[in-house]
Design an enzyme around this catalytic site. Structure first.
Site, PDB file in Angstrom:
ATOM      1  N   CYS A 118      -5.763   2.442  -0.022  1.00 10.39           N
ATOM      2  CA  CYS A 118      -4.602   1.841  -0.701  1.00 10.39           C
ATOM      3  C   CYS A 118      -3.446   1.616   0.279  1.00 10.39           C
ATOM      4  O   CYS A 118      -2.860   2.576   0.784  1.00 10.39           O
ATOM      5  CB  CYS A 118      -4.178   2.765  -1.844  1.00 10.39           C
ATOM      6  SG  CYS A 118      -2.617   2.334  -2.609  1.00 10.39           S
ATOM      7  N   CYS A 157      -0.038   3.008  -0.931  1.00  9.50           N
ATOM      8  CA  CYS A 157      -0.041   4.476  -0.821  1.00  9.50           C
ATOM      9  C   CYS A 157       0.350   4.891   0.596  1.00  9.50           C
ATOM     10  O   CYS A 157       1.095   5.854   0.796  1.00  9.50           O
ATOM     11  CB  CYS A 157      -1.422   5.040  -1.150  1.00  9.50           C
ATOM     12  SG  CYS A 157      -1.983   4.711  -2.827  1.00  9.50           S
TER      13      CYS A 157
END
Length: 179
Positions: free
Chosen positions: A104, A107
Site C-alpha cells: 500500500c 500506508c
C-alpha cells in the site's frame, strides 16, 4: 493448401524454421513480413531469484527495503488476530491501531507520521500496527474496507476511525480528543 517453409531467421527470437499454412500460391519474404515488428529478444515473464541476486543494482536496492518486517524498521509493535484481544481490547490506555499492508503506497506515506506521533505520545497512548494481509479477520470484523485505516480504541471500544493518508495535524487532533 500449400505449406511454405521459412528458412531465413526473423529479427525476433522465433525458431529458424517454421511452417506456415496458406491457401494462396506464391512466395513471401520473411524480412518483409517481420519488418514491421520492433527488434526484440522477446518478453521475459519470469525472473529467477538467483538472477536478481547476481544483479548488483537490484540486490543493493533489495537490501534497503523492509516490507514484511515493518515493525522492526519503525519500532511500533505489531498486533494480529490472535493478540488483538489482549493488546487492544484489554488495554489500560487508549490504543491507536494502524491497519496497513506492505504493498500500500498511502500506508508507506503516513508511516513516518505515525512513527513520529508514537514517539510524541509514548506513555499516553499505545500504538500498534496490524498487517491486513497477514491478519484479515480483525479488519473484517471492524469493517475496514480500505487502507490505511486508523482506529482509536478506549477501554476496548472503538471511538474514532480515520481512513486514508491524512495529515499529521488530523491524526494529532484525533489523538488529543482522547487524552
Amino acid at each position: 493448401m500449400a505449406a511454405y517453409t521459412c528458412t531465413s531467421r526473423p529479427p525476433i527470437s522465433i525458431r529458424s524454421e517454421m511452417r506456415i499454412a496458406s491457401s494462396p500460391t506464391g512466395s513471401f519474404s520473411t524480412r518483409q513480413m517481420f519488418s514491421v515488428l520492433p527488434e526484440s529478444s522477446g518478453l521475459r515473464t519470469r525472473v529467477s531469484l538467483s538472477s536478481l541476486s547476481k544483479n548488483s543494482r537490484v540486490s543493493r536496492l533489495r537490501r534497503g527495503v523492509i516490507c514484511e518486517a515493518q515493525d522492526t524498521a519503525t519500532g511500533i509493535p505489531v498486533v494480529n488476530d490472535s493478540t488483538w484481544d489482549s493488546l487492544v481490547l484489554k488495554a489500560d490506555e487508549p490504543v491507536f491501531v494502524d491497519f496497513w499492508a506492505p504493498w500500500c503506497g498511502p500506508c508507506k506515506m503516513i508511516d513516518p507520521i505515525v512513527n513520529e506521533l508514537a514517539q510524541k505520545y509514548a506513555g499516553q497512548f499505545k500504538f500498534y500496527k496490524l498487517n491486513t494481509d497477514e491478519s484479515p479477520a480483525t479488519p473484517g470484523q471492524y469493517g475496514v474496507r480500505s487502507i490505511p485505516t486508523i482506529m482509536i480504541f478506549v477501554n476496548g471500544e472503538k471511538k474514532d476511525t480515520i481512513i486514508g493518508a491524512v495529515s499529521k495535524d488530523t491524526l494529532a487532533t484525533s489523538i488529543n480528543k482522547f487524552l
